[in-house]
Design a protein around this motif. Structure first.
Motif: not given
Lengths: 481, 429
Positions: A1-9, A75-83
């Protein structure tokens, strides 16, 4: 799961985020509930997801999803950035201060001897039903509820600063409540394995079976207890009760986000403000309050907070004077602190981290003092055990509390049970009246599992530790005065 | 995720169940919140989730589990976890089999969905909030609050053939306006974002804040009060709907009072799932239709919240719990209520209400964000905030007048004028 977190970051950084963190949480809650001799509920709930927090052009954005694929995280990253961009474009964001913290790469686990989720459900139910049976065996007890609750929070957190943290926190609690009813009223009494970060051994060490009949008998006795006299009395508050008074009148008042107005519209603010550090007389000189998220059994202990700050121990009140606040990385500046004290947590993957109460302790008295000696030293008072009604204004000044069980103290001795006891005070007057605290042998942590704050509301857990303590000449009486 | 996808997931889940009875439900939701304080945006938060819950039974043995991992493997594991729990649970004499379609009754047609709100237009919300903050800042005050838009879907299926779905949206804004010496508060809630007048709510909070500056002292005691709807919402309706079993066992303030006059005859408290201004869910968590009925009618206690099991035991209607609460209002405006008051106190809202003695419906709580003395039919001065200790039933037996209603959260409640309201102590601001 840390990998997914790093990917999102990484995805957030590539979209222009100045800072990003991603937090996956897997939360499991098991509730077992009984009513008298029936099982009213057995439920096992799992929830998992990822929350992404970004800073873009000085504005925060947060987005969370329960879907844990890379495309969904993106997608969550894009939404966070857009907000965040929408906020930045509105030019109405706070000036951002982000306190430094070394990028920790670490793991934290609650010390657990016996995994509560591995204990067979039938064994747990069997204990609850036996406790109920023993309490119901007391003449006059007409109802007994008991329950157990176990929570596991497995978290993976990565930040764009390079932090990579995994924590696995386990919390256990159980409670039995006996009710006695007569023709006109009903009274309750409870016995609790207070919430702690610990395993099932906590339940096994709590004397439920040995104490169930006493709890039932005290519920019955409560029905015919003498009504509380009105006036000023000395109060001796046991840890099971004082923890909640501390939570409301010290804990919330020393959350830095409240103190600087960020929670004004919902939870409120605080009479204590950062400019009063070292100047505000909070209580008597024997009042020392220490926050401590390194306490192993403390419900807020998780190694590192959701800002990726290492948990710490620090003063809130020193010798009766306000000494500090609980803070996050983006509020630490408000008390001129270069580093956050690690008090920023979210209640799930779907919530944004906010300042939450740490575990904190009213430090015990240094001179040897037992509860018996404290009672013997009290002429006209009331001993209060357990939590009851509690209410406090939004600046944490005026409060009124009840309790679970009350005994009158006359000339150094317990003189029978009382009912309908409430006490009320202004926070600083109350803590100014503190004149005795039992010593460390009687100091214990009491867990709180239902602390509400934030908007949308988040429910957090923490512990407050104390020994029995005495407060002089507090207003008491039945509430229908 | 839409209803068809949810049904597909639930059907897939139920295929893994071998228990005698099963009830599967799907909840999904998404929300956006723009939060602000001190005339600045503080948190902009979006989140989505979808959870599947399963309750199963073998005869009278039952257990349950839930997850938000909707993969086929997870659904299979969910069924195994719920069934494992049920198998080892002792028989529960109060367990009821899944609701049949005949028993469920007819579901109300509830209009609670707005497509534009479900789109969660974050940018628009942020712009509206920022414009309101600028107006308040220009007036020399500080605005704090939150605007949350949300959309949800609930689908339920059971092994007895019940299948129902409900989707809803909600938009809620609350604002606190602060001056240096007092605050004001206002809110609005609707199914539709478009109904929320962000600038108007902020303006209302500002007007109350302006009037609340420099509060003055008053001795606690018994006063006639006018409670605005937000104060009524916090104090009154939820304490008047009690569980039937607990009541019949003598453990609530309504013990022995069913069918009797408990409050002023002008009081009617009811539920109506299809009530347009404040809709409720058309069905309960077990699939029973949400009741449209009066809990209190003409001051008489008509119904207690009655489970299916207790309905069978007590030979009463199974009402379930209210999906919304409507306190029937009157004609008087707030201004008329004030004008009719020689001396009294106007309460904007309450904070931190808690039971003191639930057997007597005795509560305590603080006033907040605007408390005013009324003299000779006019607001004369702002007051320092007070703590009350009073009983809900007592208040509704000291009812002077009922004002007009507004929606607050999931209730539709009026302003109330009550005499001899008990303020017990005061605070310092």
């Amino acid at each position: 799961m840390l990998e997914l977190c790093r990917h999102a970051v990484g995805a957030a950084r590539s979209l222009g985020a100045d800072y990003a963190d991603a937090r996956v949480m897997e939360i499991r809650n098991q509730h077992l509930a009984t009513e008298d001799q029936r099982v009213s509920g057995v439920h096992d709930a799992e929830s998992m997801g990822i929350g992404v927090r970004v800073i873009v052009a000085g504005a925060w954005g947060f987005s969370a999803t329960s879907r844990l694929t890379r495309p969904d995280a993106e997608r969550a990253v894009r939404q966070a950035v857009e907000i965040a961009r929408s906020g930045a474009a509105a030019r109405a964001t706070r000036e951002l201060h982000w306190a430094d913290e070394p990028p920790h790469v670490a793991e934290y686990r609650t010390p657990v001897r016996k995994d509560p989720f591995a204990v067979p459900v039938e064994d747990k139910i069997g204990l609850l039903l036996e406790v109920n049976k023993r309490a119901l065996g007391v003449k006059g007890v007409t109802k007994c509820y008991s329950h157990m609750h176990f929570r596991r929070q497995h978290r993976w957190l990565a930040t764009s600063e390079g932090a990579a943290i995994e924590s696995d926190v386990c919390t256990s609690t159980a409670c039995c409540t006996a009710t006695a009813v007569n023709g006109t009223t009903a009274k309750q009494r409870y016995l609790e394995a207070t919430p702690c970060n610990i395993g099932y051994e906590h339940i096994e060490q709590t004397p439920f079976l040995e104490e169930a009949e006493r709890v039932g008998a005290e519920a019955v006795e409560h029905l015919s207890a003498k009504s509380c006299p009105s006036g000023q009395k000395d109060l001796i508050l046991l840890p099971s009760h004082l923890a909640l008074t501390m939570h409301e009148s010290i804990g919330h008042a020393t959350e830095l986000d409240r103190a600087i107005g960020m929670e004004e519209s919902l939870a409120g603010s605080s009479f204590a403000t950062p400019d009063q550090i070292g100047k505000l007389k909070y209580g008597s000189p024997m009042m020392n309050v220490v926050a401590d998220n390194t306490l192993p059994v403390g419900c807020a202990s998780m190694g590192f907070d959701d800002d990726a700050v290492e948990c710490q121990r620090y003063d809130l009140v020193r010798e009766g004077m306000l000494a500090g606040f609980m803070c996050s990385r983006d509020t630490a500046h408000a008390m001129d602190a270069a580093r956050s004290n690690g008090s920023c947590r979210a209640d799930s993957w779907g919530s944004i981290p906010i300042v939450r109460q740490s575990n904190f302790s009213l430090e015990p008295g240094e001179a040897p003092l037992t509860l018996e000696e404290l009672i013997a030293d009290t002429k006209d008072g009331i001993l209060i055990d357990g939590m009851g009604s509690f209410s406090i204004d939004q600046k944490r000044y005026n409060f009124q509390f009840g309790g679970d069980c009350f005994w009158e103290i006359k000339n150094g001795k317990l003189a029978g049970m009382l009912k309908d006891v409430t006490y009320w005070a202004i926070t600083t007057d109350f803590w100014g009246s503190l004149d005795a605290i039992c010593d460390r042998r009687f100091w214990e942590p009491i867990g709180v599992m239902n602390c509400g704050k934030g908007d949308p509301m988040q429910i957090a857990q923490m512990s407050h530790c104390t020994a029995p303590a005495r407060f002089r000449q507090i207003n008491v009486g039945p509430a229908n005065r | 995720m839409d209803e068809a996808q949810a049904v597909e997931i639930l059907e897939s889940l139920l295929k893994h169940v071998d228990a005698d009875g099963a009830e599967a439900s799907f909840h999904s939701g998404a929300r956006f919140t723009a939060r602000f304080a001190d005339n600045r945006l503080t948190q902009n938060v979006q989140a989505e989730n979808a959870t599947v819950s399963l309750a199963v039974s073998y005869g009278q043995r039952h257990g349950g589990a839930s997850t938000n991992d909707l993969s086929p493997e997870s659904l299979k594991a969910l069924a195994e976890r719920a069934q494992a729990a049920a198998r080892v649970s002792p028989p529960d004499p109060e367990h009821m089999p899944p609701v049949t379609p005949e028993e469920a009754g007819e579901y109300s047609q509830v209009e609670a969905w707005d497509e534009a709100t479900a789109a969660l237009p974050a940018g628009e919300r942020i712009e509206a909030v920022c414009a309101a903050m600028k107006d308040v800042e220009a007036a020399g005050y500080r605005l704090s609050g939150a605007h949350t838009s949300s959309a949800g879907l609930h689908v339920l299926m059971n092994s007895a053939g019940v299948r129902c779905a409900h989707r809803s949206t909600e938009s809620e804004l609350h604002c606190t306006a602060l001056g240096d010496h007092g605050s004001g508060w206002a809110q609005a809630t609707s199914v539709r974002d478009a109904d929320i007048d962000t600038a108007g709510v902020a303006r209302e909070a500002l007007e109350i804040a302006r009037a609340a500056q420099h509060p003055t002292d008053i001795e606690p005691g018994r006063y006639t009060v006018i409670l605005r709807p937000a104060a009524v919402w916090e104090m009154i309706p939820f304490y008047l709907v009690c569980d039937a079993k607990a009541t019949d066992e003598g453990r609530t303030c309504l013990r022995g009072k069913l069918g009797t006059q408990i409050v002023d005859e002008r009081v009617t408290l009811r539920s109506e799932p299809a009530f347009a201004a404040c809709p409720g869910a058309p069905f309960q968590g077990d699939g029973m239709a949400s009741s449209g009925l009066s809990w209190i009618g003409g001051g008489v206690l008509k119904h207690l919240c009655t489970s299916r099991y207790w309905a069978r035991q007590s030979k009463r209607l199974a009402t379930g719990w209210p999906s919304n609460l409507i306190f029937d209002g009157g004609e008087a405006s707030l201004e008329e209520l004030i004008a009719s008051t020689e001396r009294g106190i106007l309460v904007t809202r309450f904070w931190y209400i808690r039971d003191v003695d639930p057997m007597e419906s005795l509560l305590t709580g603080m006033t907040r964000d605007g408390l005013f003395l009324i003299e000779d039919g006019k607001i004369s001065r702002p007051l320092i905030q007070l703590r009350f200790n009073d009983s809900v039933l007592g208040c509704l037996n000291r009812l002077e007048a009922i004002g007009q209603c507004e929606r607050v959260e999931n209730t539709y409640v009026p302003a109330l004028k009550i005499r001899d309201f008990n303020f017990a102590s005061k605070t310092k601001f």
